[in-house]
Design a protein around this motif. Structure first.
Motif, PDB file in Angstrom:
ATOM      1  N   ARG A 242       2.191  -6.319  -8.496  1.00 20.32           N
ATOM      2  CA  ARG A 242       3.301  -5.218  -8.706  1.00 20.32           C
ATOM      3  C   ARG A 242       2.345  -3.983  -8.871  1.00 20.32           C
ATOM      4  O   ARG A 242       1.750  -3.757 -10.145  1.00 20.32           O
ATOM      5  CB  ARG A 242       3.958  -5.524  -9.981  1.00 20.32           C
ATOM      6  N   PRO A 243       2.367  -3.236  -7.958  1.00 22.54           N
ATOM      7  CA  PRO A 243       1.618  -1.779  -8.065  1.00 22.54           C
ATOM      8  C   PRO A 243       2.424  -0.887  -9.052  1.00 22.54           C
ATOM      9  O   PRO A 243       3.665  -1.057  -9.209  1.00 22.54           O
ATOM     10  CB  PRO A 243       1.774  -1.251  -6.342  1.00 22.54           C
ATOM     11  N   ALA A 244       1.528  -0.049  -9.604  1.00 21.75           N
ATOM     12  CA  ALA A 244       2.110   1.262 -10.233  1.00 21.75           C
ATOM     13  C   ALA A 244       3.289   1.837  -9.403  1.00 21.75           C
ATOM     14  O   ALA A 244       3.169   1.998  -8.223  1.00 21.75           O
ATOM     15  CB  ALA A 244       1.220   2.221 -10.796  1.00 21.75           C
ATOM     16  N   MET A 245       4.455   2.098 -10.034  1.00 21.19           N
ATOM     17  CA  MET A 245       5.728   2.551  -9.320  1.00 21.19           C
ATOM     18  C   MET A 245       6.133   4.108 -10.012  1.00 21.19           C
ATOM     19  O   MET A 245       6.120   3.984 -11.209  1.00 21.19           O
ATOM     20  CB  MET A 245       7.094   1.619  -9.212  1.00 21.19           C
ATOM     21  N   SER A 246       6.534   4.641  -9.068  1.00 17.88           N
ATOM     22  CA  SER A 246       7.423   5.884  -9.421  1.00 17.88           C
ATOM     23  C   SER A 246       8.714   5.792  -8.712  1.00 17.88           C
ATOM     24  O   SER A 246       8.602   6.194  -7.506  1.00 17.88           O
ATOM     25  CB  SER A 246       6.492   7.290  -9.165  1.00 17.88           C
ATOM     26  N   GLY A 247       9.663   5.596  -9.396  1.00 15.56           N
ATOM     27  CA  GLY A 247      10.782   5.452  -8.790  1.00 15.56           C
ATOM     28  C   GLY A 247      10.773   4.203  -7.880  1.00 15.56           C
ATOM     29  O   GLY A 247      10.112   3.099  -8.494  1.00 15.56           O
ATOM     30  N   ALA A 248      11.183   4.115  -6.765  1.00 14.71           N
ATOM     31  CA  ALA A 248      10.896   3.001  -5.715  1.00 14.71           C
ATOM     32  C   ALA A 248       9.774   3.434  -4.932  1.00 14.71           C
ATOM     33  O   ALA A 248       9.802   2.934  -3.841  1.00 14.71           O
ATOM     34  CB  ALA A 248      12.360   2.980  -4.958  1.00 14.71           C
ATOM     35  N   CYS A 249       8.835   3.908  -5.517  1.00 11.92           N
ATOM     36  CA  CYS A 249       7.688   4.136  -4.706  1.00 11.92           C
ATOM     37  C   CYS A 249       6.225   3.653  -5.243  1.00 11.92           C
ATOM     38  O   CYS A 249       6.500   3.647  -6.544  1.00 11.92           O
ATOM     39  CB  CYS A 249       7.175   5.753  -4.215  1.00 11.92           C
TER      40      CYS A 249
END
Ligand code: MG
Length: 379
Positions: A346-353
């Motif tokens: 699970r990479p770090a996310m910003s919104g759906a990115c």
């Protein structure tokens, strides 16, 4: 600087799931490390791991590719400055006395070596790989992602599917891929309807058929879902059957995704020449690590761009943080994330990115799951 060690270990990736083609009960994968010693006597390690699904390839790395590199004079693999590794030279060195064609597991073994080298290239410059690939003034990249889940499970399949879909939406994903084509068509359609109902428009749904259907079966499958809002259908037919791809692309509007089981620029070229894929919608999913690594991927990308393909159409198969760094660095279309797989990623996310972050190299060590994995190679 000198390459002083290349090591590999085989991981147990077993889990009780299936796609349309294979069960994962005996699955393995390779993790690899390459150590360099700098002129100042500093030892630095680069790391790589296979994408899941095709078993470990360590023997080829250990018995053929690594000895060629370890025996070479450093001048044969350093760049013109003499302080950085040259991945093109290392590729040529490792592949000496290997015949063209028949790529198979050799491509994955070379991909491990290539991935660890690119990790080192970032670390030696104290830059994340995406910044190395993007050059000066890179800005802050974000990469649209999608979640892969919904593998077939013998018991409580639908309940487990619903549970995973609720969780991926909660995790912030706006696009989700589940398996298709692995069970009776009516039962599969019910499963797909269940998934769409469960997502309730909060995320788009894609289907991955894992290349098991004959052309007439693929036609029946695509007809059965033609009324549904499906983001793309992945590997409806055998990855090397370019005529079948062309027939489906001509007959159905739904975007097709393919390429994760083609492991060379030559195979990619044939797909793009003969597969009838459409520049405005279809997805090219070549796996960076399983297909000889980033050196080969850059060749594929250059040829595809020459043939009119935009980078947004490139969506590499898995690859974990390596693929994320490459997608961020090269401006590719999307990154595949398996949040519930054997190695939960699970990479770090910003919104759906996904946001690749600033850790040097590929940044494996920034993620505790991968940091633990690679620690086993350092003991
Ligand atoms: Mg797939």
């Amino acid at each position: 600087m000198k390459i002083v060690a290349i090591s590999e270990t085989t991981l147990d990736m077993a889990e009780a799931t299936r796609n349309a083609a294979v069960g994962f009960g005996g699955m393995t994968a390779s993790v690899a490390a390459v150590a360099v010693e700098t002129a100042a006597g500093r030892r630095i390690r680069g790391y790589a791991i296979d994408s899941p699904g095709r078993y470990a390839s360590g023997a080829i790395l250990r018995e053929r590719l690594a000895p060629r590199v370890l025996a070479a004079d450093p001048a044969a693999y350093l760049d013109a400055s003499g302080t950085l590794l040259d991945p093109w030279k290392i590729r040529a060195l490792a592949m000496r006395d290997e015949k063209p064609g028949g790529h198979g597991e050799r491509a994955a073994a070379m991909g491990l070596l290539d991935g660890a080298i690119w990790d080192l290239i970032g670390k030696l410059q104290d830059k994340p790989l995406w910044a190395v690939l993007r050059g000066p003034n890179p800005g802050v990249p974000q990469v649209p992602v999608y979640a892969t889940c919904g593998f077939y499970r013998g018991e409580d399949d639908l309940a487990k599917l619903r549970d995973e879909l609720v969780r991926v939406v909660d995790l912030g994903f706006d696009t989700v891929k589940i398996k298709g084509g692995g069970i009776d068509l009516d039962a599969d359609r019910r499963r797909i309807d269940t998934a769409l109902e469960c997502l309730g428009g909060k995320a788009k749904l894609a289907l991955d058929c894992n290349a098991t259907m004959a052309l007439d079966e693929a036609r029946a499958f695509l007809e059965a879902i033609a009324d549904l809002p499906i983001a793309w259908v992945e590997e409806p037919v055998d990855p090397l059957d370019y005529d079948a791809h062309r027939a489906l692309a001509a007959a159905f509007a739904v975007p097709l995704g393919t390429g994760e089981n083609l492991f060379s620029a030559a195979d990619a070229r044939n797909l793009l020449r003969h597969g009838g894929l459409r520049h405005d919608r279809d997805l090219l999913q070549f796996d960076i690590g399983l297909g000889y690594g980033l050196v080969e991927y850059l060749r594929i990308l250059a040829e595809a761009e020459e043939a009119g393909w935009a980078r947004e159409r490139f969506v590499p198969h898995v690859g974990y943080r390596f693929a994320l760094q490459v997608a961020a660095g090269l401006g590719l279309g999307r990154h595949e994330v398996g949040p519930f797989q054997r190695i939960a990623y699970r990479p770090a996310m910003s919104g759906a990115c996904a946001v690749p972050g600033d850790a040097p190299g590929i940044g494996w060590e920034a993620d505790p799951v991968f940091a633990d994995l690679f620690m086993t190679l350092d003991r």
